[in-house]
Design an enzyme around this catalytic site. Structure first.
Site, short mmCIF file in Angstrom:
data_model
loop_
_atom_site.label_atom_id
_atom_site.label_comp_id
_atom_site.label_asym_id
_atom_site.label_seq_id
_atom_site.Cartn_x
_atom_site.Cartn_y
_atom_site.Cartn_z
N HIS A 125 -4.78 -5.83 5.64
CA HIS A 125 -5.34 -4.56 5.14
C HIS A 125 -6.64 -4.82 4.35
O HIS A 125 -7.66 -4.17 4.61
CB HIS A 125 -4.29 -3.89 4.25
CG HIS A 125 -4.72 -2.60 3.61
ND1 HIS A 125 -4.36 -1.37 4.10
CD2 HIS A 125 -5.48 -2.36 2.52
CE1 HIS A 125 -4.89 -0.42 3.34
NE2 HIS A 125 -5.57 -1.00 2.35
N GLU A 126 -6.60 -5.76 3.42
CA GLU A 126 -7.78 -6.00 2.59
C GLU A 126 -8.92 -6.61 3.42
O GLU A 126 -10.08 -6.27 3.23
CB GLU A 126 -7.44 -6.90 1.39
CG GLU A 126 -6.44 -6.29 0.40
CD GLU A 126 -6.83 -4.90 -0.13
OE1 GLU A 126 -8.01 -4.54 -0.10
OE2 GLU A 126 -5.92 -4.16 -0.56
N HIS A 129 -10.66 -3.89 5.17
CA HIS A 129 -11.68 -3.24 4.33
C HIS A 129 -12.98 -4.05 4.34
O HIS A 129 -14.07 -3.49 4.43
CB HIS A 129 -11.20 -3.14 2.88
CG HIS A 129 -10.21 -2.03 2.63
ND1 HIS A 129 -10.36 -0.77 3.16
CD2 HIS A 129 -9.07 -1.99 1.88
CE1 HIS A 129 -9.35 0.00 2.75
NE2 HIS A 129 -8.55 -0.72 1.98
N HIS A 135 -9.39 3.78 4.68
CA HIS A 135 -7.96 4.04 4.79
C HIS A 135 -7.68 4.94 5.99
O HIS A 135 -8.47 5.81 6.32
CB HIS A 135 -7.41 4.65 3.50
CG HIS A 135 -7.24 3.63 2.43
ND1 HIS A 135 -7.47 3.87 1.10
CD2 HIS A 135 -6.86 2.32 2.52
CE1 HIS A 135 -7.23 2.75 0.41
NE2 HIS A 135 -6.88 1.80 1.26
N CYS A 141 -0.18 2.37 10.82
CA CYS A 141 -1.34 1.47 10.91
C CYS A 141 -1.46 0.64 9.65
O CYS A 141 -1.23 1.12 8.55
CB CYS A 141 -2.60 2.31 11.13
SG CYS A 141 -4.14 1.36 11.10
ZN LIG Z 1 -6.83 -0.17 0.98
ZN LIG Z 2 -5.66 2.97 11.68
#
Ligand SMILES: [Zn+2]
Ligand SMILES: [Zn+2]
Length: 179
Positions: A125-126, A129, A135, A141
């Site tokens: 996730h990070e 980014h 987001h 997801c």
């Molecule tokens: Zn995030």
């Molecule tokens: Zn997504």
């Protein structure tokens, strides 16, 4: 892409492997783990809240690192940013530095595997980014925002079609796609 993993506190082999494997498999990343831990300075610690300031840690890592690639810090600490009670992680795409804090990811984990899965998801996730993703509204997801560990458990270490399209538009190929 190359990713440098910096340990803010010394982590176990299983934790480092889970992160390295996921980033390698999903993004084809070459993951380098810095062996010596780099504990964040205590000036970033708020004694009243008993938490570190995550944003300060990221700034500090940015000044510290001359690595040509992305930096992912991992630490068994509790952190916050002003306006939020806590954060599981944070990313600063402008500097290419992100962090995942595992302390709260252990909360109520029924097995080591549950915890390692949470860690792998938050790491992906990070890094997502750092690669320009925001987001995602799709709760399955990996880029969906998690307020608590239940929401981390509900998502997958996989990107939805929309996020995959965003990644591809910036030249990043992923093999971890939601069915
Ligand atoms: Zn995030
Ligand atoms: Zn997504």
């Amino acid at each position: 892409m190359r990713i440098l993993v910096v340990q803010l506190t010394r982590l176990g082999d299983q934790e480092l492997e889970a992160v390295s494997r996921t980033l390698g498999e999903c993004l084809g990343s070459e993951v380098v783990v810095l062996p010596e831990p780099h504990p964040p300075p205590m000036v970033f610690y708020d004694w009243g809240r008993m938490q570190y300031r995550s944003d300060r840690i990221l700034e500090w890592l940015t000044r510290l690192s001359h690595f040509e690639g992305l930096v992912l810090a991992l630490g068994d600490i509790d952190t916050y940013v002003p306006g939020l009670n806590f954060v599981f992680g944070q990313a600063d795409p402008s500097s290419g530095v992100a962090a995942v804090y595992v302390k709260r990811l252990k909360t109520g984990a029924r097995s080591v595997d549950t915890y390692l899965e949470r860690l792998a998801k938050e790491a992906l996730h990070e890094i997502g980014h750092l690669l320009g993703l925001g987001h995602c509204k799709n709760k399955s997801c990996v880029m969906s925002f998690s307020n608590h560990v239940g929401e981390v458990d509900a998502k997958n270490p996989l990107f939805c079609d929309r996020c995959v399209a965003h990644l591809e538009a910036s030249g990043v190929k992923t093999r971890c796609v939601l069915p």
